[in-house]
Design an enzyme around this catalytic site. Structure first.
Site, short mmCIF file in Angstrom:
data_model
loop_
_atom_site.label_atom_id
_atom_site.label_comp_id
_atom_site.label_asym_id
_atom_site.label_seq_id
_atom_site.Cartn_x
_atom_site.Cartn_y
_atom_site.Cartn_z
CG HIS A 189 -71.54 14.73 45.12
ND1 HIS A 189 -72.40 13.76 44.66
CD2 HIS A 189 -70.29 14.24 44.95
CE1 HIS A 189 -71.70 12.72 44.23
NE2 HIS A 189 -70.44 12.97 44.39
CD GLU A 222 -70.75 15.34 41.69
OE1 GLU A 222 -69.70 15.78 42.21
OE2 GLU A 222 -70.89 14.16 41.36
O1 TA6 Z 1 -68.48 13.06 42.21
C1 TA6 Z 1 -68.04 11.82 41.77
C2 TA6 Z 1 -67.26 11.14 42.88
O2 TA6 Z 1 -66.05 11.80 43.15
C3 TA6 Z 1 -67.06 9.68 42.48
O3 TA6 Z 1 -65.71 9.42 42.17
C4 TA6 Z 1 -67.57 8.89 43.68
O4 TA6 Z 1 -66.53 8.65 44.58
C5 TA6 Z 1 -68.63 9.86 44.21
O5 TA6 Z 1 -68.02 11.13 44.11
C6 TA6 Z 1 -69.17 9.53 45.59
O6 TA6 Z 1 -68.21 9.76 46.57
P1 TA6 Z 1 -68.61 9.36 48.09
O7 TA6 Z 1 -67.43 9.73 48.91
O8 TA6 Z 1 -69.84 10.15 48.44
O9 TA6 Z 1 -68.91 7.88 48.03
#
Ligand code: TA6
Length: 291
Positions: free
Chosen positions: A160, A262
């Site tokens: 991510h 990601e």
């Molecule tokens: O990758 C995008 C996502 O799924 C968004 O929807 C947002 O929730 C982000 O990840 C961050 O997630 P986190 O649990 O690290 O706050």
């Protein structure tokens, strides 16, 4: 384990060890918590390539806002149990450093996470994960999953990656034109990408794509190339202002300065790993040219 001279284990935060890399090709920091690549800055770059929130919570068991969180063995919410942690169990556990090698052009580190009674209480499967990290003028992170159990499991995952950008409004993401994606902002709906991706509001999209993208940053006058392997989903995310305000570990205005691209396997791209089988997810970030 003996560390190369260019790597030190920092314990400036008690109980929160961080490996600090000072190599001629790049500097970086990796937290044991989540085997989390927190920072990476190739030599010669004024701005770091990975973004780290100044409000990130550096406490064991808490996900770090920035760098490269490891989302594993599910992406987003748990498929069936909303009480489970977002993005799985790997990013909030301590990983073991198995080895670290310094070469002329890069540093290579290998971390391990293995199933335990504690993890099996959250996800009832036996596994061994390895994370290979190569840090130099480019950054390569490889997440290897081994199914050491006696039944197959379905894997959702993402590396991510938070990327530093000069100004989100001057960013263009190239490489996903005409690609089908799940738009998760508001009602979840499938759409087709038309042209390059630009940012005028919250973007949270899961593209059905196995290829790389180029992040063109006109403000910082640099291109970031994000390539990948073993990934059927490219997630592109910027929270914009309203979601940023809801994230306690991110300054309200921070959305101007980062973008997530990601390498993932989510939704229909989730991977079935047979008993005794394995799967590799890799992302590589490089900076080939100054625009
Ligand atoms: O990758 C995008 C996502 O799924 C968004 O929807 C947002 O929730 C982000 O990840 C961050 O997630 P986190 O649990 O690290 O706050």
């Amino acid at each position: 384990m003996t560390l190369p001279d260019c790597i030190t284990l920092e314990d400036s935060i008690p109980g929160y060890p961080i490996y600090v890399i000072n190599h001629p090709a790049a500097t970086a920091r990796i937290a044991v918590n989540g085997a989390h690549v927190m920072e990476w800055k190739p030599t010669g770059q004024e701005a770091p390539v990975l973004y780290m929130s100044p409000d990130a919570i550096l406490t064991p068991g808490i996900a770090i806002r920035g760098g490269i969180p490891i989302c594993w063995p599910w992406f987003g919410g748990h498929p069936t149990d909303a009480s489970m942690p977002m993005h799985g169990i790997a990013r909030t556990r301590p990983w073991e450093l198995l080895r670290a090698d310094a070469k002329e052009g890069h540093v290579a580190l290998l971390f391990k996470l293995q199933s335990s009674e504690e993890t099996k209480a959250l996800w009832p499967h036996d596994f061994i994960c390895h994370l290979g990290i190569s840090i130099g003028a480019a950054l390569e992170v490889s997440l290897m999953t081994q199914n050491t159990g006696d039944s197959a499991f379905v894997l959702g995952e993402a590396l991510h990656t938070y990327l530093t950008v000069g100004d989100i409004k001057q960013i263009t993401v190239k490489g996903l034109d005409e690609t089908r994606y799940l738009d998760t902002v508001g009602e979840r709906v499938m759409r087709d990408q038309v042209g390059d991706i630009v940012f005028e509001g919250e973007v949270d999209r899961q593209y059905a794509s196995t290829g790389g993208v180029i992040v063109e940053d006109r403000a910082l006058k640099r291109n970031l190339v994000v390539n990948k392997l073993g990934s059927g989903t490219t997630v592109v995310w910027n929270p914009w202002i309203e979601k940023s305000k809801r994230l306690a570990d991110l300054p309200d205005e921070a959305y101007h300065g980062f973008l997530c691209v990601e390498a993932a396997n989510a939704g229909d791209a989730c991977v079935t790993v047979a008993a005794g089988g394995n799967h590799v997810l890799l992302t590589q970030i490089s900076l080939p040219s100054i625009v």
